[in-house]
Design a protein around this motif. Structure first.
Motif, PDB file in Angstrom:
ATOM      1  N   UNK A 119      -5.662   0.756  10.990  1.00 39.96           N
ATOM      2  CA  UNK A 119      -5.171  -0.567  10.581  1.00 39.96           C
ATOM      3  C   UNK A 119      -6.287  -1.376   9.946  1.00 39.96           C
ATOM      4  N   UNK A 120      -7.478  -1.320  10.514  1.00 38.59           N
ATOM      5  CA  UNK A 120      -8.613  -2.050   9.957  1.00 38.59           C
ATOM      6  C   UNK A 120      -9.026  -1.451   8.615  1.00 38.59           C
ATOM      7  N   UNK A 121      -8.987  -0.132   8.522  1.00 38.10           N
ATOM      8  CA  UNK A 121      -9.328   0.528   7.255  1.00 38.10           C
ATOM      9  C   UNK A 121      -8.319   0.152   6.172  1.00 38.10           C
ATOM     10  N   UNK A 122      -7.059   0.007   6.560  1.00 41.89           N
ATOM     11  CA  UNK A 122      -6.012  -0.372   5.615  1.00 41.89           C
ATOM     12  C   UNK A 122      -6.254  -1.784   5.096  1.00 41.89           C
ATOM     13  N   UNK A 123      -6.624  -2.704   5.985  1.00 43.06           N
ATOM     14  CA  UNK A 123      -6.937  -4.069   5.566  1.00 43.06           C
ATOM     15  C   UNK A 123      -8.139  -4.091   4.630  1.00 43.06           C
ATOM     16  N   UNK A 124      -9.157  -3.343   4.975  1.00 40.10           N
ATOM     17  CA  UNK A 124     -10.358  -3.288   4.137  1.00 40.10           C
ATOM     18  C   UNK A 124     -10.013  -2.750   2.751  1.00 40.10           C
ATOM     19  N   UNK A 125      -9.150  -1.756   2.710  1.00 39.30           N
ATOM     20  CA  UNK A 125      -8.719  -1.174   1.430  1.00 39.30           C
ATOM     21  C   UNK A 125      -7.987  -2.223   0.590  1.00 39.30           C
ATOM     22  N   UNK A 126      -7.087  -2.973   1.216  1.00 43.34           N
ATOM     23  CA  UNK A 126      -6.336  -4.006   0.493  1.00 43.34           C
ATOM     24  C   UNK A 126      -7.283  -5.052  -0.076  1.00 43.34           C
ATOM     25  N   UNK A 127      -8.236  -5.495   0.739  1.00 47.10           N
ATOM     26  CA  UNK A 127      -9.165  -6.534   0.292  1.00 47.10           C
ATOM     27  C   UNK A 127     -10.051  -6.040  -0.841  1.00 47.10           C
ATOM     28  N   UNK A 128     -10.456  -4.793  -0.773  1.00 48.60           N
ATOM     29  CA  UNK A 128     -11.316  -4.223  -1.805  1.00 48.60           C
ATOM     30  C   UNK A 128     -10.583  -4.075  -3.126  1.00 48.60           C
ATOM     31  N   UNK A 129      -9.292  -3.731  -3.073  1.00 49.72           N
ATOM     32  CA  UNK A 129      -8.533  -3.429  -4.289  1.00 49.72           C
ATOM     33  C   UNK A 129      -7.524  -4.519  -4.647  1.00 49.72           C
ATOM     34  N   UNK A 130      -7.765  -5.734  -4.152  1.00 52.30           N
ATOM     35  CA  UNK A 130      -6.821  -6.818  -4.409  1.00 52.30           C
ATOM     36  C   UNK A 130      -6.726  -7.134  -5.900  1.00 52.30           C
ATOM     37  N   UNK A 131      -7.755  -6.771  -6.677  1.00 56.66           N
ATOM     38  CA  UNK A 131      -7.739  -6.995  -8.124  1.00 56.66           C
ATOM     39  C   UNK A 131      -7.018  -5.885  -8.876  1.00 56.66           C
ATOM     40  N   UNK A 132      -6.586  -4.856  -8.159  1.00 55.91           N
ATOM     41  CA  UNK A 132      -5.979  -3.679  -8.790  1.00 55.91           C
ATOM     42  C   UNK A 132      -4.604  -3.415  -8.166  1.00 55.91           C
ATOM     43  N   UNK A 133      -3.581  -4.156  -8.582  1.00 57.03           N
ATOM     44  CA  UNK A 133      -2.254  -4.043  -7.960  1.00 57.03           C
ATOM     45  C   UNK A 133      -1.702  -2.622  -7.937  1.00 57.03           C
ATOM     46  N   UNK A 134      -2.068  -1.812  -8.955  1.00 53.79           N
ATOM     47  CA  UNK A 134      -1.553  -0.441  -8.993  1.00 53.79           C
ATOM     48  C   UNK A 134      -2.022   0.379  -7.798  1.00 53.79           C
ATOM     49  N   UNK A 135      -3.138  -0.007  -7.182  1.00 55.87           N
ATOM     50  CA  UNK A 135      -3.644   0.722  -6.017  1.00 55.87           C
ATOM     51  C   UNK A 135      -3.065   0.203  -4.706  1.00 55.87           C
ATOM     52  N   UNK A 136      -2.237  -0.840  -4.788  1.00 53.31           N
ATOM     53  CA  UNK A 136      -1.652  -1.419  -3.583  1.00 53.31           C
ATOM     54  C   UNK A 136      -0.169  -1.097  -3.452  1.00 53.31           C
ATOM     55  N   UNK A 137       0.282  -0.134  -4.214  1.00 54.63           N
ATOM     56  CA  UNK A 137       1.684   0.281  -4.076  1.00 54.63           C
ATOM     57  C   UNK A 137       1.835   1.096  -2.800  1.00 54.63           C
ATOM     58  N   UNK A 138       3.041   1.087  -2.263  1.00 56.42           N
ATOM     59  CA  UNK A 138       3.325   1.855  -1.042  1.00 56.42           C
ATOM     60  C   UNK A 138       3.031   3.331  -1.271  1.00 56.42           C
ATOM     61  N   UNK A 139       3.361   3.844  -2.446  1.00 54.37           N
ATOM     62  CA  UNK A 139       3.137   5.262  -2.746  1.00 54.37           C
ATOM     63  C   UNK A 139       1.655   5.623  -2.677  1.00 54.37           C
ATOM     64  N   UNK A 140       0.820   4.800  -3.312  1.00 54.94           N
ATOM     65  CA  UNK A 140      -0.623   5.082  -3.335  1.00 54.94           C
ATOM     66  C   UNK A 140      -1.219   4.941  -1.942  1.00 54.94           C
ATOM     67  N   UNK A 141      -0.874   3.890  -1.227  1.00 54.90           N
ATOM     68  CA  UNK A 141      -1.472   3.666   0.098  1.00 54.90           C
ATOM     69  C   UNK A 141      -0.996   4.674   1.125  1.00 54.90           C
ATOM     70  N   UNK A 142       0.250   5.082   1.040  1.00 53.67           N
ATOM     71  CA  UNK A 142       0.745   6.081   1.993  1.00 53.67           C
ATOM     72  C   UNK A 142       0.012   7.401   1.815  1.00 53.67           C
ATOM     73  N   UNK A 143      -0.257   7.756   0.556  1.00 52.26           N
ATOM     74  CA  UNK A 143      -1.018   8.979   0.293  1.00 52.26           C
ATOM     75  C   UNK A 143      -2.466   8.828   0.736  1.00 52.26           C
ATOM     76  N   UNK A 144      -3.057   7.661   0.491  1.00 49.02           N
ATOM     77  CA  UNK A 144      -4.446   7.403   0.848  1.00 49.02           C
ATOM     78  C   UNK A 144      -4.667   7.499   2.350  1.00 49.02           C
ATOM     79  N   UNK A 145      -3.733   6.982   3.136  1.00 53.48           N
ATOM     80  CA  UNK A 145      -3.932   6.886   4.576  1.00 53.48           C
ATOM     81  C   UNK A 145      -3.104   7.890   5.382  1.00 53.48           C
TER      82      UNK A 145
END
Length: 279
Positions: free
Chosen positions: A175-201
């Motif tokens: 959960x903390x890693x997921x938050x850190x990922x969101x904060x890091x990529x907040x400028x890149x909406x394409x990386x915050x899609x459910x598809x990308x994050x589900x694969x990442x985590x």
């Protein structure tokens, strides 16, 4: 109460104080305040905590701040503006770290140094800044900037270990890693899609939303939206960027889209928000 401004990208101050001081909300800079010696009470907004040598505080422009002196106190102040961040030697990654600080600085009052090793590291860094600042020589400006960057990275590392307000101590590391990922990529909406994050985590698309809400007590999209709106506020308050430029930087479709989302969350338009805050 005193409201201060600085007119350079950064300012370094070492001074001894024997009388209490109070700073009004509305400075045009961020401030790191390090206690070199002395004791007393530090108040940021309404949080009162005793201070002692080795404590480091972050004070943002929206903070009300005071020191009540118990024994003669020597402080180090590093004041820096968004101009330093934009035009200084910061990489985009360091800018993201500062954005993280701005987002989470208020969540845990008191000394921001939680790592013992970092407490031991900060003092010699500050002493090095003092030496270079008061003994100018070849390349001392470049060295001071590197040392300042080091302090900001240390701050980011410590604040990144704070639990975000909606994540409790029972939440798992993912959960903390997921938050850190969101904060890091907040400028890149394409990386915050459910598809990308589900694969990442390694979490299925169908379960990701439920997992996040269970951990954070709010939906994934609500968290992302609130975080982006907070960054929009920072831009409106501490930069001269036009609303359209802010919309482009933070991944909104256009200025109209940003106006709609901002008004939904804040009840006013970005332009009106900026005007009201400035006035």
């Amino acid at each position: 109460m005193v409201k201060n401004n600085i007119y350079l990208p950064y300012e370094v101050i070492f001074k001894e104080i024997n009388e209490s001081l109070h700073t009004e909300v509305g400075n045009n800079f961020f401030e790191l305040l390090y206690i070199v010696s002395g004791t007393g009470v530090q108040t940021i907004n309404e949080n009162r905590l005793s201070y002692e040598p080795g404590h480091l505080f972050l004070i943002t422009p929206q903070d009300s701040h005071s020191l009540e002196i118990k024994s003669s106190t020597t402080i180090f102040q590093l004041r820096f503006t968004d101009i330093y961040i934009k035009n200084g030697p910061f990489t985009s990654n360091n800018l993201y770290k500062l954005e993280y600080i701005l987002q989470h600085a208020h969540h845990q009052p008191g000394c921001i140094l939680k790592r013992i090793t970092d407490k031991n590291l900060v003092h010699p860094v500050i002493e090095a800044i003092r030496h270079e600042y008061y003994n100018p020589t070849l390349y001392n400006t470049e060295l001071i900037q590197l040392l300042i960057n080091t302090l900001i990275v240390i701050i980011a590392r410590n604040i990144s270990e704070y639990l975000p307000e909606n994540i409790n101590k029972q939440s798992d590391g993912k959960a903390h890693a997921l938050l850190e990922y969101i904060q890091t990529h907040i400028y890149e909406p394409e990386k915050l899609s459910v598809t990308v994050m589900s694969e990442k985590f390694g979490i299925s698309e169908t379960y990701l939303g439920r997992y996040f809400k269970k951990q954070a007590n709010e939906t994934l999209q609500d968290y992302i939206s609130k975080y982006r709106i907070k960054l929009v506020e920072n831009r409106l308050l501490y930069s001269d960027l036009r609303v359209g430029e802010i919309a482009n930087e933070l991944g909104f479709n256009d200025e109209s889209h940003l106006n709609k989302i901002f008004k939904k969350h804040r009840g006013t338009t970005p332009s009106a928000f900026r005007k009201n805050q400035v006035n």
